[in-house]
Design a protein around this motif. Sequence first.
Motif, PDB file in Angstrom:
ATOM      1  N   GLY A  26     -22.187  -6.491  18.130  1.00  0.00           N
ATOM      2  CA  GLY A  26     -23.286  -7.173  17.456  1.00  0.00           C
ATOM      3  C   GLY A  26     -22.799  -8.115  16.374  1.00  0.00           C
ATOM      4  N   ARG A  27     -21.804  -7.675  15.616  1.00  0.00           N
ATOM      5  CA  ARG A  27     -21.247  -8.539  14.571  1.00  0.00           C
ATOM      6  C   ARG A  27     -20.615  -9.791  15.186  1.00  0.00           C
ATOM      7  N   LEU A  28     -19.895  -9.601  16.289  1.00  0.00           N
ATOM      8  CA  LEU A  28     -19.287 -10.745  16.964  1.00  0.00           C
ATOM      9  C   LEU A  28     -20.363 -11.713  17.443  1.00  0.00           C
ATOM     10  N   ALA A  29     -21.432 -11.174  18.038  1.00  0.00           N
ATOM     11  CA  ALA A  29     -22.506 -12.020  18.553  1.00  0.00           C
ATOM     12  C   ALA A  29     -23.178 -12.816  17.435  1.00  0.00           C
ATOM     13  N   GLN A  30     -23.191 -12.248  16.220  1.00  0.00           N
ATOM     14  CA  GLN A  30     -23.824 -12.918  15.086  1.00  0.00           C
ATOM     15  C   GLN A  30     -22.843 -13.761  14.273  1.00  0.00           C
ATOM     16  N   GLY A  31     -21.590 -13.811  14.722  1.00  0.00           N
ATOM     17  CA  GLY A  31     -20.610 -14.623  14.012  1.00  0.00           C
ATOM     18  C   GLY A  31     -20.109 -14.019  12.723  1.00  0.00           C
ATOM     19  N   ILE A  32     -20.184 -12.691  12.618  1.00  0.00           N
ATOM     20  CA  ILE A  32     -19.715 -11.981  11.428  1.00  0.00           C
ATOM     21  C   ILE A  32     -18.347 -11.384  11.746  1.00  0.00           C
ATOM     22  N   ASP A  33     -17.466 -11.298  10.734  1.00  0.00           N
ATOM     23  CA  ASP A  33     -16.143 -10.709  10.938  1.00  0.00           C
ATOM     24  C   ASP A  33     -16.266  -9.347  11.610  1.00  0.00           C
ATOM     25  N   ALA A  34     -15.459  -9.142  12.654  1.00  0.00           N
ATOM     26  CA  ALA A  34     -15.520  -7.894  13.417  1.00  0.00           C
ATOM     27  C   ALA A  34     -14.186  -7.661  14.093  1.00  0.00           C
ATOM     28  N   LEU A  35     -13.965  -6.431  14.536  1.00  0.00           N
ATOM     29  CA  LEU A  35     -12.836  -6.149  15.419  1.00  0.00           C
ATOM     30  C   LEU A  35     -13.231  -6.628  16.815  1.00  0.00           C
ATOM     31  N   ASN A  72      -5.206  -6.058  15.832  1.00  0.00           N
ATOM     32  CA  ASN A  72      -6.454  -5.390  15.469  1.00  0.00           C
ATOM     33  C   ASN A  72      -6.202  -4.149  14.619  1.00  0.00           C
ATOM     34  N   THR A  73      -5.139  -3.400  14.930  1.00  0.00           N
ATOM     35  CA  THR A  73      -4.826  -2.200  14.157  1.00  0.00           C
ATOM     36  C   THR A  73      -4.481  -2.571  12.723  1.00  0.00           C
ATOM     37  N   LEU A  74      -3.685  -3.617  12.552  1.00  0.00           N
ATOM     38  CA  LEU A  74      -3.360  -4.086  11.204  1.00  0.00           C
ATOM     39  C   LEU A  74      -4.617  -4.576  10.490  1.00  0.00           C
ATOM     40  N   THR A  75      -5.466  -5.310  11.197  1.00  0.00           N
ATOM     41  CA  THR A  75      -6.710  -5.798  10.604  1.00  0.00           C
ATOM     42  C   THR A  75      -7.588  -4.639  10.153  1.00  0.00           C
ATOM     43  N   THR A  85       0.805  -1.238   0.000  1.00  0.00           N
ATOM     44  CA  THR A  85       0.000   0.000   0.000  1.00  0.00           C
ATOM     45  C   THR A  85       0.830   1.277   0.000  1.00  0.00           C
ATOM     46  N   GLY A  86       2.110   1.181   0.385  1.00  0.00           N
ATOM     47  CA  GLY A  86       2.942   2.378   0.479  1.00  0.00           C
ATOM     48  C   GLY A  86       2.701   3.182   1.737  1.00  0.00           C
ATOM     49  N   ARG A  87       1.933   2.655   2.645  1.00  0.00           N
ATOM     50  CA  ARG A  87       1.687   3.359   3.910  1.00  0.00           C
ATOM     51  C   ARG A  87       1.770   2.381   5.067  1.00  0.00           C
ATOM     52  N   ARG A  88       1.820   2.918   6.275  1.00  0.00           N
ATOM     53  CA  ARG A  88       1.888   2.097   7.474  1.00  0.00           C
ATOM     54  C   ARG A  88       0.614   2.278   8.301  1.00  0.00           C
ATOM     55  N   PRO A  89       0.101   1.197   8.901  1.00  0.00           N
ATOM     56  CA  PRO A  89      -1.076   1.345   9.760  1.00  0.00           C
ATOM     57  C   PRO A  89      -0.797   2.334  10.890  1.00  0.00           C
ATOM     58  N   GLY A  90      -1.817   3.113  11.250  1.00  0.00           N
ATOM     59  CA  GLY A  90      -1.651   4.124  12.285  1.00  0.00           C
ATOM     60  C   GLY A  90      -2.609   3.937  13.443  1.00  0.00           C
ATOM     61  N   LEU A  91      -2.068   3.979  14.654  1.00  0.00           N
ATOM     62  CA  LEU A  91      -2.870   3.857  15.875  1.00  0.00           C
ATOM     63  C   LEU A  91      -2.735   5.141  16.681  1.00  0.00           C
ATOM     64  N   THR A  92      -3.866   5.699  17.092  1.00  0.00           N
ATOM     65  CA  THR A  92      -3.862   6.864  17.972  1.00  0.00           C
ATOM     66  C   THR A  92      -4.542   6.515  19.283  1.00  0.00           C
ATOM     67  N   VAL A  97     -10.452  -0.354  17.497  1.00  0.00           N
ATOM     68  CA  VAL A  97      -9.525  -1.463  17.730  1.00  0.00           C
ATOM     69  C   VAL A  97      -9.675  -2.070  19.126  1.00  0.00           C
ATOM     70  N   ASP A  98     -10.458  -1.451  19.989  1.00  0.00           N
ATOM     71  CA  ASP A  98     -10.808  -2.062  21.278  1.00  0.00           C
ATOM     72  C   ASP A  98     -11.957  -3.053  21.127  1.00  0.00           C
ATOM     73  N   GLY A  99     -12.653  -2.989  19.984  1.00  0.00           N
ATOM     74  CA  GLY A  99     -13.743  -3.927  19.727  1.00  0.00           C
ATOM     75  C   GLY A  99     -14.956  -3.755  20.599  1.00  0.00           C
ATOM     76  N   LEU A 100     -15.186  -2.552  21.124  1.00  0.00           N
ATOM     77  CA  LEU A 100     -16.265  -2.339  22.091  1.00  0.00           C
ATOM     78  C   LEU A 100     -17.496  -1.646  21.503  1.00  0.00           C
ATOM     79  N   HIS A 101     -17.383  -1.108  20.290  1.00  0.00           N
ATOM     80  CA  HIS A 101     -18.523  -0.422  19.690  1.00  0.00           C
ATOM     81  C   HIS A 101     -19.695  -1.393  19.533  1.00  0.00           C
ATOM     82  N   PRO A 102     -20.936  -0.930  19.759  1.00  0.00           N
ATOM     83  CA  PRO A 102     -22.083  -1.821  19.623  1.00  0.00           C
ATOM     84  C   PRO A 102     -22.162  -2.538  18.272  1.00  0.00           C
ATOM     85  N   VAL A 103     -21.689  -1.896  17.216  1.00  0.00           N
ATOM     86  CA  VAL A 103     -21.698  -2.549  15.896  1.00  0.00           C
ATOM     87  C   VAL A 103     -20.764  -3.758  15.909  1.00  0.00           C
TER      88      VAL A 103
END
Length: 294
Positions: A129-138, A278-281, A30-37, A120-126
């Motif tokens: 919900g995705r995790l609870a439904q077995g869908i790819d999620a952070l 998670n940041t890379l994902t 990609t020519g860029r590096r993942p960024g975490l704040t 990247v903490d994986g705490l958002h309701p979306v």
Amino acid sequence: MSATLIDGKTVAAGLRAEVAARVTAFHAKTGRRPGLTVVLVGSDPASEVYVRNKGIQTREAGMRSDEIKLPETTTQAELLAVVQTLNADAAVDGILVQMPLPGQIDTQAIIAAIDPAKDVDGLHPVNAGRLAQGIDALVPCTPLGCMILLDKAGVAVAGANALVIGRSILVGRPVASLLLAANATVTVAHSKSRDLPALCGQADIVIAAVGRPEMVRGEWLKPGAAVIDVGINRVPKEDGKTRLVGDVHFASAVETAGVITPVPGGVGPMTIACLLQNTLTAACFRDGIDPKSL
């Protein structure tokens, strides 16, 4: 019986090295590096140390690392404005607001304001919900670390009876969802559960995340069980100092369990390593790249 210790430090070091190699591949593509704040409100000493360690390990993995430090008096509106700015910043792949927050700020409102794609903490309701439904999620970092430790220890999760002690949104609920997704039969216990020793005695896997020092006793465990101790409790010593213990009474549990995580040195080191993953994902998802392809 003497349990085999699961060395979280070694597993975490291996995961960080793996993430670093994949970050190099991501950069080449990609020519860029993942960024975490990371956003820190106030000057809690433990949080400051944790944030500093996150920054060090993020940079060691070849990622961009930024920290925003705000005063203890920061209002909820001011913090929300910072989050919205980061949501709109194309250079930021992951946003982490360090908890706990000062009393004047509604933690749930801040979590809900973060872009789910950068959560990247994986705490958002979306994401929850995705995790609870077995869908790819952070996925929350500590539960993800628990699953990796089970895998590295060679624990057969599919078909196992798994007991999760604790039902928080940080660990208990998400790790139960991950265990279900891995085809375990899952029981979630909590403060209202009846006869916790009996539940433990039926479990092939016990994940203790209740926040009570040494509550789970060795005599409760099924012989040969896999025990993942998420608890980090500081208790007084006779000399007036303190020591860290888990939610499991290690000295008795090690005589009955098949594999067990120590405290410290078990689950703890996995949290930052999984944050890096998670940041890379998140960066891969934003660029339309399959993380598994790196």
